[in-house]
Design an enzyme around this catalytic site. Structure first.
Site, PDB file in Angstrom:
ATOM      1  N   TYR A 148       2.419  17.843  -8.410  1.00  0.00           N
ATOM      2  CA  TYR A 148       2.207  16.880  -7.326  1.00  0.00           C
ATOM      3  C   TYR A 148       3.486  16.076  -7.128  1.00  0.00           C
ATOM      4  O   TYR A 148       4.100  15.617  -8.093  1.00  0.00           O
ATOM      5  CB  TYR A 148       1.052  15.948  -7.681  1.00  0.00           C
ATOM      6  CG  TYR A 148       0.543  15.130  -6.522  1.00  0.00           C
ATOM      7  CD1 TYR A 148      -0.526  15.564  -5.756  1.00  0.00           C
ATOM      8  CD2 TYR A 148       1.140  13.907  -6.188  1.00  0.00           C
ATOM      9  CE1 TYR A 148      -1.003  14.811  -4.680  1.00  0.00           C
ATOM     10  CE2 TYR A 148       0.680  13.154  -5.127  1.00  0.00           C
ATOM     11  CZ  TYR A 148      -0.387  13.600  -4.381  1.00  0.00           C
ATOM     12  OH  TYR A 148      -0.847  12.864  -3.325  1.00  0.00           O
ATOM     13  N   LEU A 199       3.704   7.756  -4.611  1.00  0.00           N
ATOM     14  CA  LEU A 199       2.989   8.063  -3.369  1.00  0.00           C
ATOM     15  C   LEU A 199       1.479   7.847  -3.424  1.00  0.00           C
ATOM     16  O   LEU A 199       0.826   7.838  -2.380  1.00  0.00           O
ATOM     17  CB  LEU A 199       3.283   9.498  -2.926  1.00  0.00           C
ATOM     18  CG  LEU A 199       4.363   9.617  -1.838  1.00  0.00           C
ATOM     19  CD1 LEU A 199       5.710   9.152  -2.373  1.00  0.00           C
ATOM     20  CD2 LEU A 199       4.447  11.032  -1.312  1.00  0.00           C
ATOM     21  N   HIS A 204       0.362   5.719   0.346  1.00  0.00           N
ATOM     22  CA  HIS A 204       0.792   6.794   1.255  1.00  0.00           C
ATOM     23  C   HIS A 204      -0.185   7.957   1.235  1.00  0.00           C
ATOM     24  O   HIS A 204      -0.599   8.466   2.284  1.00  0.00           O
ATOM     25  CB  HIS A 204       2.190   7.277   0.883  1.00  0.00           C
ATOM     26  CG  HIS A 204       2.752   8.315   1.799  1.00  0.00           C
ATOM     27  ND1 HIS A 204       2.413   9.648   1.705  1.00  0.00           N
ATOM     28  CD2 HIS A 204       3.622   8.222   2.838  1.00  0.00           C
ATOM     29  CE1 HIS A 204       3.056  10.332   2.646  1.00  0.00           C
ATOM     30  NE2 HIS A 204       3.795   9.484   3.350  1.00  0.00           N
ATOM     31  N   ASP A 205      -0.563   8.396   0.043  1.00  0.00           N
ATOM     32  CA  ASP A 205      -1.469   9.535  -0.096  1.00  0.00           C
ATOM     33  C   ASP A 205      -2.887   9.094  -0.467  1.00  0.00           C
ATOM     34  O   ASP A 205      -3.732   9.954  -0.755  1.00  0.00           O
ATOM     35  CB  ASP A 205      -0.949  10.492  -1.170  1.00  0.00           C
ATOM     36  CG  ASP A 205       0.342  11.183  -0.762  1.00  0.00           C
ATOM     37  OD1 ASP A 205       0.805  10.968   0.367  1.00  0.00           O
ATOM     38  OD2 ASP A 205       0.899  11.934  -1.590  1.00  0.00           O
ATOM     39  N   THR A 206      -3.130   7.792  -0.471  1.00  0.00           N
ATOM     40  CA  THR A 206      -4.451   7.295  -0.858  1.00  0.00           C
ATOM     41  C   THR A 206      -4.956   6.334   0.226  1.00  0.00           C
ATOM     42  O   THR A 206      -4.950   6.674   1.382  1.00  0.00           O
ATOM     43  CB  THR A 206      -4.387   6.621  -2.245  1.00  0.00           C
ATOM     44  OG1 THR A 206      -3.318   5.657  -2.262  1.00  0.00           O
ATOM     45  CG2 THR A 206      -4.149   7.649  -3.341  1.00  0.00           C
TER      46      THR A 206
END
Length: 251
Positions: A148, A199, A204-206
């Site tokens: 990731y 991130l 950003h990704d959550t």
């Protein structure tokens, strides 16, 4: 889903990546008119109303001031990060690989001209001098076999600016979160600090719920730590841009 672990008290773990590089030298603070340390924490892509609806963000705002007319300069992320230290986004309109030439000055030049110590702490950056994106084992999903990408170069404006990245003494001040723990414990945090979470921790990704839990884990305890926050410290908690590109870029 629990917040990603972040080092705050000298512990090291595999989520934060990178061995610490020893503490920075302790430098005297240059007194300011109102404060002598400025700490900024940059989060990602969240509309003002969404952040304001969070209990965590509302509580933090009540302990200081809420800036209601603070706006990102453009979209997407990378130009906003560059503008935050270089005062301009130089026509950037995407998140491509950029390296601004050495004649582009930044806040680092202003700080060093007045002997103000500085550093940036970039979560999950693997080592000093690293200039790309970094993927590692997905620690939020232990069953995943796909690495990731937790660290993105585009959220590190210092590595994008050659006037910082090409100077070894300045490059050594682009540090990771294990370095943050060491500097904190050694009372060596500089006078000007720029913090970029990874991130998932920056939303950003959550989402706001996830980053709120992370702030309760990371920031809230630090507010009571005099090595981080004393009566001469100003802390800015902000987002780089909003999520909805069709509305005013208020963050």
């Amino acid at each position: 889903m629990k917040p990603a672990d972040t080092v705050t008290d000298g512990r090291t773990d595999n989520t934060s990546t990178g061995r610490n590089n020893g503490s920075l030298p302790i430098q005297p603070r240059i007194p300011g008119k109102a404060y002598s340390r400025f700490i900024q924490i940059w989060l990602e892509n969240t509309d003002f109303d969404a952040a304001q609806a969070s209990t965590t963000f509302s509580k933090l705002a009540s302990e200081g001031i809420l800036l209601t007319n603070y706006n990102g300069v453009t979209h997407p992320s990378e130009p906003n990060y560059v503008a935050s230290i270089a005062g301009d986004f130089f026509g950037m309109s995407d998140d491509s690989f950029y390296a601004l030439p050495g004649n582009v000055s930044t806040q680092v030049d202003l700080l060093e001209a007045h002997n103000v110590s500085w550093a940036t702490y970039q979560e999950n950056m693997p080592y000093i001098g690293f200039s790309g994106d970094y993927a590692q084992k997905d620690y939020l999903n232990s069953s995943s076999k796909t690495p990731y990408t937790y660290y993105k170069r585009k959220h590190n404006p210092f590595i994008i600016c050659d006037s910082v990245a090409s100077v070894p003494a300045r490059m050594n001040r682009i540090r990771n979160f294990n370095d943050f723990a060491v500097d904190l414990n050694a009372t060596a945090l500089p006078s000007w600090v720029y913090i970029t979470p990874n991130l998932v921790n920056d939303a950003h990704d959550t989402n706001v719920t996830f980053v709120s839990a992370w702030l309760e884990y990371f920031l809230v305890p630090l507010l009571a730590n005099p090595n981080f926050n004393d009566n001469e410290t100003l802390i800015l908690l902000t987002f780089d841009e909003n999520e909805n590109y069709k509305s005013q870029n208020t963050v």
